[in-house]
Structure formats: structure tokens, C-alpha cells
Design a protein around this motif. Structure first.
Motif, PDB file in Angstrom:
ATOM      1  N   VAL A   1       0.838  -1.311  -0.016  1.00 60.86           N
ATOM      2  CA  VAL A   1       0.028   0.195  -0.055  1.00 60.86           C
ATOM      3  C   VAL A   1       1.051   1.385  -0.019  1.00 60.86           C
ATOM      4  O   VAL A   1       1.787   1.353   0.777  1.00 60.86           O
ATOM      5  N   ILE A   2       0.684   2.287  -0.929  1.00 58.67           N
ATOM      6  CA  ILE A   2       1.466   3.514  -1.051  1.00 58.67           C
ATOM      7  C   ILE A   2       0.802   4.478  -0.718  1.00 58.67           C
ATOM      8  O   ILE A   2      -0.466   4.737  -1.135  1.00 58.67           O
ATOM      9  N   LEU A   3       1.343   5.422  -0.120  1.00 58.92           N
ATOM     10  CA  LEU A   3       0.612   6.702   0.374  1.00 58.92           C
ATOM     11  C   LEU A   3       1.611   7.640  -0.131  1.00 58.92           C
ATOM     12  O   LEU A   3       2.644   8.038   0.510  1.00 58.92           O
TER      13      LEU A   3
ATOM     14  N   PHE B   1       8.493  12.468  -1.448  1.00 61.62           N
ATOM     15  CA  PHE B   1       8.198  11.670  -0.177  1.00 61.62           C
ATOM     16  C   PHE B   1       6.896  10.670  -0.343  1.00 61.62           C
ATOM     17  O   PHE B   1       6.137  11.077  -1.108  1.00 61.62           O
ATOM     18  N   GLU B   2       7.044   9.596   0.304  1.00 59.98           N
ATOM     19  CA  GLU B   2       5.893   8.553   0.059  1.00 59.98           C
ATOM     20  C   GLU B   2       6.220   7.763   1.580  1.00 59.98           C
ATOM     21  O   GLU B   2       7.390   7.575   1.959  1.00 59.98           O
ATOM     22  N   ALA B   3       5.053   6.885   1.785  1.00 61.80           N
ATOM     23  CA  ALA B   3       5.130   5.964   2.728  1.00 61.80           C
ATOM     24  C   ALA B   3       4.632   4.611   2.040  1.00 61.80           C
ATOM     25  O   ALA B   3       3.450   4.585   1.293  1.00 61.80           O
ATOM     26  N   ARG B   4       5.243   3.497   2.526  1.00 61.39           N
ATOM     27  CA  ARG B   4       4.927   2.323   1.946  1.00 61.39           C
ATOM     28  C   ARG B   4       4.602   1.215   2.935  1.00 61.39           C
ATOM     29  O   ARG B   4       5.389   1.071   3.724  1.00 61.39           O
ATOM     30  N   LEU B   5       3.601   0.451   2.766  1.00 56.83           N
ATOM     31  CA  LEU B   5       3.318  -0.574   3.666  1.00 56.83           C
ATOM     32  C   LEU B   5       3.427  -1.863   3.121  1.00 56.83           C
ATOM     33  O   LEU B   5       2.567  -2.172   2.218  1.00 56.83           O
TER      34      LEU B   5
ATOM     35  N   ALA C   1      -7.109   5.545   4.657  1.00 55.07           N
ATOM     36  CA  ALA C   1      -7.057   4.150   4.184  1.00 55.07           C
ATOM     37  C   ALA C   1      -5.976   3.640   4.440  1.00 55.07           C
ATOM     38  O   ALA C   1      -5.673   2.464   4.899  1.00 55.07           O
ATOM     39  N   PHE C   2      -4.801   4.259   4.387  1.00 54.17           N
ATOM     40  CA  PHE C   2      -3.408   3.947   4.790  1.00 54.17           C
ATOM     41  C   PHE C   2      -3.214   3.490   6.217  1.00 54.17           C
ATOM     42  O   PHE C   2      -2.638   2.480   6.593  1.00 54.17           O
ATOM     43  N   THR C   3      -3.753   4.379   7.161  1.00 55.47           N
ATOM     44  CA  THR C   3      -3.731   4.163   8.766  1.00 55.47           C
ATOM     45  C   THR C   3      -4.556   3.020   8.873  1.00 55.47           C
ATOM     46  O   THR C   3      -4.179   2.070  10.024  1.00 55.47           O
ATOM     47  N   GLU C   4      -5.568   2.830   8.440  1.00 57.15           N
ATOM     48  CA  GLU C   4      -6.609   1.736   8.647  1.00 57.15           C
ATOM     49  C   GLU C   4      -5.927   0.423   8.315  1.00 57.15           C
ATOM     50  O   GLU C   4      -5.906  -0.439   8.949  1.00 57.15           O
ATOM     51  N   ALA C   5      -5.113   0.328   7.251  1.00 54.77           N
ATOM     52  CA  ALA C   5      -4.321  -0.793   6.811  1.00 54.77           C
ATOM     53  C   ALA C   5      -3.311  -1.093   7.751  1.00 54.77           C
ATOM     54  O   ALA C   5      -2.803  -2.283   7.810  1.00 54.77           O
ATOM     55  N   LEU C   6      -2.750   0.015   8.050  1.00 59.36           N
ATOM     56  CA  LEU C   6      -1.318  -0.176   8.964  1.00 59.36           C
ATOM     57  C   LEU C   6      -1.956  -0.682  10.444  1.00 59.36           C
ATOM     58  O   LEU C   6      -1.305  -1.500  11.158  1.00 59.36           O
ATOM     59  N   ARG C   7      -3.093  -0.179  10.699  1.00 58.85           N
ATOM     60  CA  ARG C   7      -3.611  -0.530  12.084  1.00 58.85           C
ATOM     61  C   ARG C   7      -3.937  -1.854  12.213  1.00 58.85           C
ATOM     62  O   ARG C   7      -3.888  -2.718  13.279  1.00 58.85           O
ATOM     63  N   ARG C   8      -4.427  -2.401  11.029  1.00 59.87           N
ATOM     64  CA  ARG C   8      -4.849  -3.722  10.891  1.00 59.87           C
ATOM     65  C   ARG C   8      -3.641  -4.974  11.326  1.00 59.87           C
ATOM     66  O   ARG C   8      -3.599  -6.094  11.836  1.00 59.87           O
ATOM     67  N   LYS C   9      -2.304  -4.307  10.946  1.00 59.34           N
ATOM     68  CA  LYS C   9      -1.606  -5.118  11.039  1.00 59.34           C
ATOM     69  C   LYS C   9      -0.521  -5.084  12.207  1.00 59.34           C
ATOM     70  O   LYS C   9       0.455  -5.569  12.547  1.00 59.34           O
ATOM     71  N   LEU C  10      -0.940  -3.876  13.123  1.00 57.18           N
ATOM     72  CA  LEU C  10      -0.117  -3.681  14.324  1.00 57.18           C
ATOM     73  C   LEU C  10      -0.597  -4.958  15.311  1.00 57.18           C
ATOM     74  O   LEU C  10      -1.501  -5.523  15.337  1.00 57.18           O
ATOM     75  N   PRO C  11       0.432  -5.326  15.940  1.00 58.62           N
ATOM     76  CA  PRO C  11       0.362  -6.496  17.003  1.00 58.62           C
ATOM     77  C   PRO C  11      -0.488  -6.023  18.097  1.00 58.62           C
ATOM     78  O   PRO C  11      -0.273  -5.028  18.669  1.00 58.62           O
ATOM     79  N   VAL C  12      -1.011  -6.990  18.803  1.00 56.53           N
ATOM     80  CA  VAL C  12      -1.902  -6.717  19.915  1.00 56.53           C
ATOM     81  C   VAL C  12      -1.096  -6.839  21.258  1.00 56.53           C
ATOM     82  O   VAL C  12      -0.393  -8.080  21.422  1.00 56.53           O
ATOM     83  N   ARG C  13      -1.080  -5.733  22.030  1.00 57.98           N
ATOM     84  CA  ARG C  13      -0.178  -5.899  23.184  1.00 57.98           C
ATOM     85  C   ARG C  13      -0.653  -5.863  24.488  1.00 57.98           C
ATOM     86  O   ARG C  13      -1.891  -4.977  24.504  1.00 57.98           O
ATOM     87  N   ASP C  14      -0.291  -6.360  25.738  1.00 58.65           N
ATOM     88  CA  ASP C  14      -0.674  -6.128  26.829  1.00 58.65           C
ATOM     89  C   ASP C  14      -0.097  -4.624  27.498  1.00 58.65           C
ATOM     90  O   ASP C  14       1.014  -4.395  27.282  1.00 58.65           O
ATOM     91  N   SER C  15      -1.051  -3.877  28.084  1.00 60.45           N
ATOM     92  CA  SER C  15      -0.445  -2.408  28.587  1.00 60.45           C
ATOM     93  C   SER C  15       0.600  -2.841  29.685  1.00 60.45           C
ATOM     94  O   SER C  15       1.455  -1.575  29.893  1.00 60.45           O
TER      95      SER C  15
END
Length: 294
Positions: A23-25, A32-36, A97-111
Motif C-alpha cells: 500500500v503506497i501513500l 516523499f512517500e510511505a509504503r506498507l 485508508a493507509f492508517t486503517e491498513a497499518l492499524r490492522r497489521k499492528l500487534p496486540v499488546r498488553d499494557s
């Protein structure tokens, strides 16, 4: 026939397949660009490329108004301040759209679990600047000189050196010289490719895929496709350049194509030369008028 699928997924696994396309932003500024990518967030600038493992990202935060920016915050122990970078996009929907795609890939951590310093796993590599395109520079210089000549012709016509419609006619003729230059270059490219196939081409058998498309395999086992043909048989002979410096063609004959390419090049040269002479006639005539004036 159906493919086998895994019955379940492990806890905390991402729902996005690992084979998904990147995914490219595009950034707000050029270069400048961001790639997932798979497991990595890549932040590219004109000077360097920063690769951030997704496992090192703690969270994302919105930055600024309008929803066109967001901040990536890395993991860090409680005793130090976490490293963060802000990404600026061109439009709010693209950033969302880019942040939602990145958020789905973030690992779930205990606080309560300890955090490592994520910045230690971030890598930065310099971006090599591409070499200067000499052809593009030459084209820009040629267009600039042509516009200056056109301005000189029109100015001379307005000042009365000769009739203004003569200058306008010369300028219109000169305008055709620019597309003709590309026509001349295309003719030369046509001749060069045909000669390359004639002297270095390898003949293989191609198999029809659909309509006007054929598939063939080169001597190294690579599969290629040839489209835009006028053949409709199941199998054809395809002449191709093993080094890929010329486009492949159906059939082994190159004599007729080479003769046609040479004729196209000659006609282009003659026409471009004639129009260039007509374009220069305006300022040359103006200079003669000025020299004869008392």
C-alpha cells in the motif's frame, strides 16, 4: 477442484494476507512517500529510505487538522521518550485508508508488558540519485530556444520589420517541428530495433493465449508475452532479442520492415528540415530588413 484452507488462525494474527500488495501513500511533497509492505513500514524521502518493522510500532496518532497527517510512535521502555515520525499525505481519504491498513497489521499488546526500544531495529539507507536525463535536458533547452525565437519573430512583426502575419505563419510552421522531432526519433528507434532483430534475433515458437496475445519462452527459460499482433493461429514463430533491447515480432521477415522504417526516417528528416528552415526564415528576414534600413 478447491484449494485447502487452514481451519483457524492464531490469536492476535493479522487478518491481512502476507501476500497482499504493498500500500503506497504519496507524500505532500515530491519525493516523499510511505509504503506498507510485508511486516515493514517504509518512509521514503529524497535523501534516504527508513524501514520500520511493524512489530516496533506502539501506536498511531492523528497529527494536525484535516486528517492528512499521522504520527507513528515506536515502542520504548518507560524510562525513555519514544521515537516518533510524522507522515504527511496529500488527501484525507488516502491517509485514512493507509492508517486503517497499518492499524490492522499492528500487534496486540498488553499494557503491562515491558517494551523494547523500537528505534534500535529501524534502518536507514541513503537513496541513490538517478543520473541526469540528457535527452530530457536537451528537449527542454530546444523548446526554450524555440520559444525565444518565436517571441523574437512576433516582436519584429509588431515593430514593423515585416508583416505580422508572416511572423505568425513562420511560428506555426516552427510549431510543427517539435512533434516532428519526436517523429524523427521514433523513426530512428524503429530502424535500430529492426536492425537489432535482424542481426541478433532468436527465433522461437509462440503459443496463442487469447485474441492477439501470444506467449513464448526464451533460451533462459523466462516466459514472455507478445500482444497487439494481427495473427490468430494457434502457434506462430516469434523473433525476439535475447538481451531485450528490441521488441519482439511475429515472423522471421525483417527486410520489408527495415525498408519501411528507413523510408519513415527519411521522410521525417526531410519534413523536419523543411519546417526548420521555414521557422528560421522569419528572424533572418527581419534581420535583413533591419540591416537595409537607413
Amino acid at each position: 477442484m478447491t484449494s485447502d484452507e487452514t481451519a483457524g488462525t492464531s490469536s492476535g494474527a493479522s487478518a491481512v494476507p502476507e501476500t497482499a500488495s504493498a500500500v503506497i501513500l504519496p507524500g505532500r511533497r515530491r519525493g516523499f512517500e510511505a509504503r506498507l509492505e510485508q511486516g515493514t513500514l517504509v518512509l521514503k524521502t529524497p535523501a534516504f529510505r527508513r524501514r520500520i518493522p511493524i512489530a516496533c510500532i506502539e501506536r498511531m496518532e492523528s497529527a494536525g487538522s484535516g486528517g492528512r497527517s499521522f504520527t507513528v510512535v515506536l515502542t520504548a521502555p518507560r524510562t525513555i521518550r519514544p521515537t516518533s515520525w510524522t507522515v504527511h499525505g496529500r488527501s484525507a481519504p488516502a491517509v485514512r485508508a493507509f492508517t486503517e491498513a497499518l492499524r490492522r497489521k499492528l500487534p496486540v499488546r498488553d499494557s503491562t508488558e515491558p517494551r523494547a526500544d523500537g528505534s534500535l531495529l529501524v534502518t536507514e539507507t541513503p537513496v541513490a540519485k538517478p543520473p541526469a536525463d540528457r535527452r530530457r535536458t536537451a528537449a527542454r533547452v530546444a523548446v526554450t530556444l524555440y520559444l525565444l525565437a518565436a517571441a523574437a519573430m512576433l516582436s519584429a512583426g509588431v515593430l514593423g520589420a515585416y508583416e505580422w502575419y508572416v511572423a505568425l505563419m513562420c511560428w506555426l510552421f516552427g510549431s510543427l517541428a517539435i512533434p516532428l522531432r519526436h517523429f524523427v526519433y521514433g523513426g530512428w528507434h524503429f530502424v535500430r530495433e529492426t536492425w537489432r532483430l535482424r542481426t541478433h534475433g532468436v527465433l522461437v515458437e509462440g503459443r496463442r493465449l487469447y485474441a492477439d496475445a501470444y506467449e513464448f519462452t526464451d533460451l533462459e527459460g523466462r516466459v514472455h508475452q507478445l500482444t497487439g499482433t494481427s495473427e490468430y493461429t494457434a502457434q506462430v514463430e516469434i523473433l525476439h532479442d535475447p538481451e531485450g533491447r528490441a521488441e519482439a515480432q511475429v515472423g522471421r521477415g525483417t527486410t520489408g520492415t527495415l525498408v519501411f522504417a528507413v523510408l519513415v526516417l527519411l521522410v521525417s528528416l526531410v519534413t523536419a528540415t523543411a519546417l526548420a528552415v521555414l521557422a528560421l526564415a522569419g528572424p533572418l528576414g527581419a534581420s535583413q530588413v533591419f540591416s537595409l534600413a537607413p
